[in-house]
Design an enzyme around this catalytic site. Structure first.
Site, PDB file in Angstrom:
ATOM      1  N   SER A  20       1.083  -1.318   0.499  1.00  0.00           N
ATOM      2  CA  SER A  20       0.228  -0.179  -0.490  1.00  0.00           C
ATOM      3  C   SER A  20       0.879   1.469   0.131  1.00  0.00           C
ATOM      4  O   SER A  20       1.883   1.422   0.909  1.00  0.00           O
ATOM      5  CB  SER A  20      -0.609   0.183   1.426  1.00  0.00           C
ATOM      6  OG  SER A  20      -1.256   1.167   1.445  1.00  0.00           O
ATOM      7  N   SER A  22      -0.398   4.055   0.373  1.00  0.00           N
ATOM      8  CA  SER A  22      -1.065   4.697   1.670  1.00  0.00           C
ATOM      9  C   SER A  22       0.066   5.475   2.725  1.00  0.00           C
ATOM     10  O   SER A  22      -0.907   7.294   3.106  1.00  0.00           O
ATOM     11  CB  SER A  22      -2.199   4.152   1.857  1.00  0.00           C
ATOM     12  OG  SER A  22      -3.479   4.042   1.106  1.00  0.00           O
ATOM     13  N   THR A  66      -9.322  -1.707   2.368  1.00  0.00           N
ATOM     14  CA  THR A  66      -8.226  -1.548   1.783  1.00  0.00           C
ATOM     15  C   THR A  66      -8.978  -3.382   1.204  1.00  0.00           C
ATOM     16  O   THR A  66      -9.964  -4.283   2.422  1.00  0.00           O
ATOM     17  CB  THR A  66      -7.030  -2.199   1.475  1.00  0.00           C
ATOM     18  OG1 THR A  66      -6.931  -1.507  -0.663  1.00  0.00           O
ATOM     19  CG2 THR A  66      -6.376  -2.192   1.957  1.00  0.00           C
ATOM     20  N   LYS A  70     -13.310  -4.166   2.438  1.00  0.00           N
ATOM     21  CA  LYS A  70     -14.051  -2.826   2.247  1.00  0.00           C
ATOM     22  C   LYS A  70     -15.881  -3.438   2.278  1.00  0.00           C
ATOM     23  O   LYS A  70     -16.757  -2.567   2.511  1.00  0.00           O
ATOM     24  CB  LYS A  70     -14.724  -2.360   0.241  1.00  0.00           C
ATOM     25  CG  LYS A  70     -13.163  -2.070   0.329  1.00  0.00           C
ATOM     26  CD  LYS A  70     -13.011  -1.033  -0.418  1.00  0.00           C
ATOM     27  CE  LYS A  70     -11.642  -0.374  -0.824  1.00  0.00           C
ATOM     28  NZ  LYS A  70     -11.345   0.407  -2.779  1.00  0.00           N
ATOM     29  N   GLY A 131     -15.779  -2.547 -16.468  1.00  0.00           N
ATOM     30  CA  GLY A 131     -15.581  -3.001 -15.241  1.00  0.00           C
ATOM     31  C   GLY A 131     -16.237  -2.484 -14.715  1.00  0.00           C
ATOM     32  O   GLY A 131     -17.581  -1.846 -14.722  1.00  0.00           O
ATOM     33  N   GLY A 133     -15.917  -4.174 -10.917  1.00  0.00           N
ATOM     34  CA  GLY A 133     -15.528  -4.674  -9.234  1.00  0.00           C
ATOM     35  C   GLY A 133     -15.890  -3.162  -8.757  1.00  0.00           C
ATOM     36  O   GLY A 133     -16.706  -1.849  -8.963  1.00  0.00           O
ATOM     37  N   ALA A 135     -14.246  -0.266  -7.304  1.00  0.00           N
ATOM     38  CA  ALA A 135     -13.424   0.824  -7.602  1.00  0.00           C
ATOM     39  C   ALA A 135     -15.350   1.384  -9.251  1.00  0.00           C
ATOM     40  O   ALA A 135     -15.478   2.790  -8.727  1.00  0.00           O
ATOM     41  CB  ALA A 135     -12.465   1.195  -8.544  1.00  0.00           C
ATOM     42  N   TYR A 227      -2.617   3.701 -11.005  1.00  0.00           N
ATOM     43  CA  TYR A 227      -1.723   4.784 -11.006  1.00  0.00           C
ATOM     44  C   TYR A 227      -0.490   4.676 -11.121  1.00  0.00           C
ATOM     45  O   TYR A 227       0.596   5.320 -11.168  1.00  0.00           O
ATOM     46  CB  TYR A 227      -2.411   5.196  -9.519  1.00  0.00           C
ATOM     47  CG  TYR A 227      -2.328   4.603  -8.472  1.00  0.00           C
ATOM     48  CD1 TYR A 227      -3.571   3.722  -7.908  1.00  0.00           C
ATOM     49  CD2 TYR A 227      -1.322   3.635  -7.966  1.00  0.00           C
ATOM     50  CE1 TYR A 227      -3.955   2.555  -6.999  1.00  0.00           C
ATOM     51  CE2 TYR A 227      -1.251   2.893  -6.867  1.00  0.00           C
ATOM     52  CZ  TYR A 227      -2.494   2.308  -6.743  1.00  0.00           C
ATOM     53  OH  TYR A 227      -2.274   1.259  -5.277  1.00  0.00           O
ATOM     54  N   GLY A 247      -4.477   7.236 -12.886  1.00  0.00           N
ATOM     55  CA  GLY A 247      -5.349   7.267 -11.358  1.00  0.00           C
ATOM     56  C   GLY A 247      -4.751   7.597 -10.154  1.00  0.00           C
ATOM     57  O   GLY A 247      -5.562   7.860  -8.826  1.00  0.00           O
TER      58      GLY A 247
HETATM   59  P1  NAP Z   1     -12.063  -5.570  -8.024  1.00  0.00           P
HETATM   60  O1  NAP Z   1     -13.669  -4.776  -7.267  1.00  0.00           O
HETATM   61  O2  NAP Z   1     -11.375  -6.434  -7.898  1.00  0.00           O
HETATM   62  O3  NAP Z   1     -11.903  -5.842 -10.110  1.00  0.00           O
HETATM   63  C1  NAP Z   1     -11.619  -5.845 -11.013  1.00  0.00           C
HETATM   64  C2  NAP Z   1     -12.216  -5.146 -12.147  1.00  0.00           C
HETATM   65  O4  NAP Z   1     -11.529  -5.246 -13.574  1.00  0.00           O
HETATM   66  C3  NAP Z   1     -13.740  -6.369 -12.616  1.00  0.00           C
HETATM   67  O5  NAP Z   1     -14.513  -5.603 -13.204  1.00  0.00           O
HETATM   68  C4  NAP Z   1     -12.594  -7.428 -14.031  1.00  0.00           C
HETATM   69  O6  NAP Z   1     -13.778  -8.230 -14.202  1.00  0.00           O
HETATM   70  C5  NAP Z   1     -11.907  -6.778 -14.358  1.00  0.00           C
HETATM   71  N1  NAP Z   1     -11.222  -7.543 -15.021  1.00  0.00           N
HETATM   72  C6  NAP Z   1      -9.147  -8.295 -13.972  1.00  0.00           C
HETATM   73  N2  NAP Z   1      -8.766  -8.028 -15.011  1.00  0.00           N
HETATM   74  C7  NAP Z   1      -9.497  -8.473 -16.529  1.00  0.00           C
HETATM   75  C8  NAP Z   1      -8.504  -8.542 -17.093  1.00  0.00           C
HETATM   76  N3  NAP Z   1      -7.861  -9.388 -17.901  1.00  0.00           N
HETATM   77  N4  NAP Z   1     -10.046  -8.901 -18.634  1.00  0.00           N
HETATM   78  C9  NAP Z   1     -10.997  -7.730 -18.930  1.00  0.00           C
HETATM   79  N5  NAP Z   1     -11.125  -7.018 -17.416  1.00  0.00           N
HETATM   80  C10 NAP Z   1      -9.866  -7.001 -15.865  1.00  0.00           C
HETATM   81  O7  NAP Z   1     -10.689  -4.570  -8.630  1.00  0.00           O
HETATM   82  P2  NAP Z   1     -11.197  -3.246  -8.031  1.00  0.00           P
HETATM   83  O8  NAP Z   1     -10.543  -2.538  -6.688  1.00  0.00           O
HETATM   84  O9  NAP Z   1     -12.822  -2.463  -8.581  1.00  0.00           O
HETATM   85  O10 NAP Z   1      -9.889  -2.093  -8.959  1.00  0.00           O
HETATM   86  C11 NAP Z   1     -10.163  -2.014 -10.105  1.00  0.00           C
HETATM   87  C12 NAP Z   1      -8.479  -1.403 -11.125  1.00  0.00           C
HETATM   88  O11 NAP Z   1      -8.440   0.136 -10.158  1.00  0.00           O
HETATM   89  C13 NAP Z   1      -7.259  -1.647 -10.126  1.00  0.00           C
HETATM   90  O12 NAP Z   1      -5.857  -1.771 -11.160  1.00  0.00           O
HETATM   91  C14 NAP Z   1      -7.052  -0.824  -9.352  1.00  0.00           C
HETATM   92  O13 NAP Z   1      -5.073  -1.039  -9.050  1.00  0.00           O
HETATM   93  C15 NAP Z   1      -7.536  -0.036  -9.282  1.00  0.00           C
HETATM   94  N6  NAP Z   1      -8.125   1.605  -8.356  1.00  0.00           N
HETATM   95  C16 NAP Z   1      -7.271   2.827  -8.585  1.00  0.00           C
HETATM   96  C17 NAP Z   1      -7.938   3.537  -7.520  1.00  0.00           C
HETATM   97  C18 NAP Z   1      -7.672   5.149  -7.708  1.00  0.00           C
HETATM   98  O14 NAP Z   1      -7.057   5.898  -6.630  1.00  0.00           O
HETATM   99  N7  NAP Z   1      -6.511   5.144  -8.258  1.00  0.00           N
HETATM  100  C19 NAP Z   1      -8.771   3.087  -6.214  1.00  0.00           C
HETATM  101  C20 NAP Z   1      -8.972   1.784  -6.912  1.00  0.00           C
HETATM  102  C21 NAP Z   1      -8.778   0.843  -7.779  1.00  0.00           C
HETATM  103  P3  NAP Z   1     -14.389  -9.571 -14.051  1.00  0.00           P
HETATM  104  O15 NAP Z   1     -15.944  -9.129 -13.254  1.00  0.00           O
HETATM  105  O16 NAP Z   1     -15.140  -9.779 -15.413  1.00  0.00           O
HETATM  106  O17 NAP Z   1     -13.902 -10.088 -13.501  1.00  0.00           O
END
Ligand code: NAP
Length: 285
Positions: A20, A22, A66, A70, A131, A133, A135, A227, A247
């Site tokens: 992390s 943070s 995290t 969550k 996406g 998930g 986020a 990010y 990000g």
């Molecule tokens: P999560 O809950 O695990 O969700 C992941 C999402 O990505 C799901 O929709 C998943 O699809 C999709 N995915 C994963 N691998 C894939 C692939 N190979 N091809 C296509 N789709 C794929 O994760 P999350 O917490 O939402 O995080 C997602 C991303 O956002 C990460 O990279 C994380 O580091 C980033 N993030 C950034 C911030 C920021 O502050 N900048 C904050 C939070 C997260 P399925 O449903 O089909 O599995």
């Protein structure tokens, strides 16, 4: 950083938390604000969540939550903000007289970054979100609260996308929602969107792109919430004349929002940005 008898505790629970960013960001904020506060990473196992929540209640001013907890922490909250309830996830807990109050700052961080850095207002806009998930849920919900006109949710797993779409339809009657699968032929309507967002990890560790570049047009806004690096998706979008954002700002502004919830002071955003740049530079070397 000096620990005294009066040092106030904050931190982050998750599994894993070793990577992390943070702690460095929040500790830089406390230090520059000359506050006797500290932020520590706490790796917590599933079965330790009840004990961790009890410890937070007794000894901490606040905590971030995290992956993958969550949602799991919600039953331990004495109160949950209306936005965190809509998202169904808590990433920030404030301790108020031994009561746990749950918030979610991911959406606020995203919106603030969008407005500050890209000068983009979501009102009346058409948005494509890749996406579904955690986020993506927080982003879709904050955009809905900001009165977007239409959202196209594109995900690999259609069930998850439908689930998110249903939550938006149920809570925001005026918003038009389309659900698409990444595995099917995607329609032209994506290229007519004002903003395209990648909320998947695709492109984090390699040069893969989440959707075909033919959907990106000059003048469009493109955000990739990854990010750790400027992704290929963003680089190519920029070359095509899109206005892009990574990000990093979302990460900073969600952290700034947590800082403000705990301390009731404005966060030193520039210092936090500098701390993030420093860690990312060191990680690259
Ligand atoms: P999560 O809950 O695990 O969700 C992941 C999402 O990505 C799901 O929709 C998943 O699809 C999709 N995915 C994963 N691998 C894939 C692939 N190979 N091809 C296509 N789709 C794929 O994760 P999350 O917490 O939402 O995080 C997602 C991303 O956002 C990460 O990279 C994380 O580091 C980033 N993030 C950034 C911030 C920021 O502050 N900048 C904050 C939070 C997260 P399925 O449903 O089909 O599995």
């Amino acid at each position: 950083m000096e620990i005294t008898g009066k040092t106030k505790l904050t931190g982050i629970i998750g599994n894993p938390v070793e990577h992390s960013l943070s702690p460095a960001i929040q500790n830089s904020a406390f230090e520059s604000s000359k506050m006797d506060w500290i932020y520590v990473p706490l790796p917590v196992l599933d079965r330790q969540i009840p004990i961790a929540m009890q410890a937070v209640k007794s000894f901490f001013k606040g905590i971030n939550v995290t992956m993958p907890y969550k949602q799991d922490v919600i039953p331990f909250m004495d109160e949950v903000s209306s936005y965190a309830k809509l998202v169904g996830a808590v990433n920030t807990i404030k301790v108020e007289e031994e009561r746990l109050v749950g918030f979610n700052t991911d959406g606020r961080g995203f919106l603030h970054a969008l407005e500050q850095e890209l000068k983009f207002s979501a009102e009346d806009k058409k948005i494509a979100l890749i996406g579904a998930g955690g986020a993506a849920r927080s982003i879709a919900t904050i955009l809905a609260l900001s009165k977007m006109k239409k959202i196209i949710i594109i995900n690999r797993n259609s069930e998850k996308a439908e689930n998110l779409g249903e939550s938006i339809v149920k809570n925001f009657k005026d918003i038009d929602v389309d659900i698409l699968s990444l595995n099917e032929n995607l329609p032209k309507s994506i290229s007519e969107c004002d903003l395209i967002i990648n909320a998947t990890p695709v492109g984090m560790q390699n040069d893969e792109i989440p959707i075909d570049m033919s959907f990106v047009k000059k003048g469009q806004f493109v955000v990739d919430i990854i990010y750790q690096r400027e992704t290929e998706f963003l680089k190519k979008s920029k070359k095509l004349g899109a206005k892009t954002m990574s990000g990093k700002s979302m990460l900073i502004y969600q952290g700034a929002a947590s800082f403000e919830i705990w301390t009731q002071r404005s966060a030193p955003v520039e210092i936090m940005k500098k701390a993030l740049e420093e860690i990312l530079k060191n990680e690259k070397n």
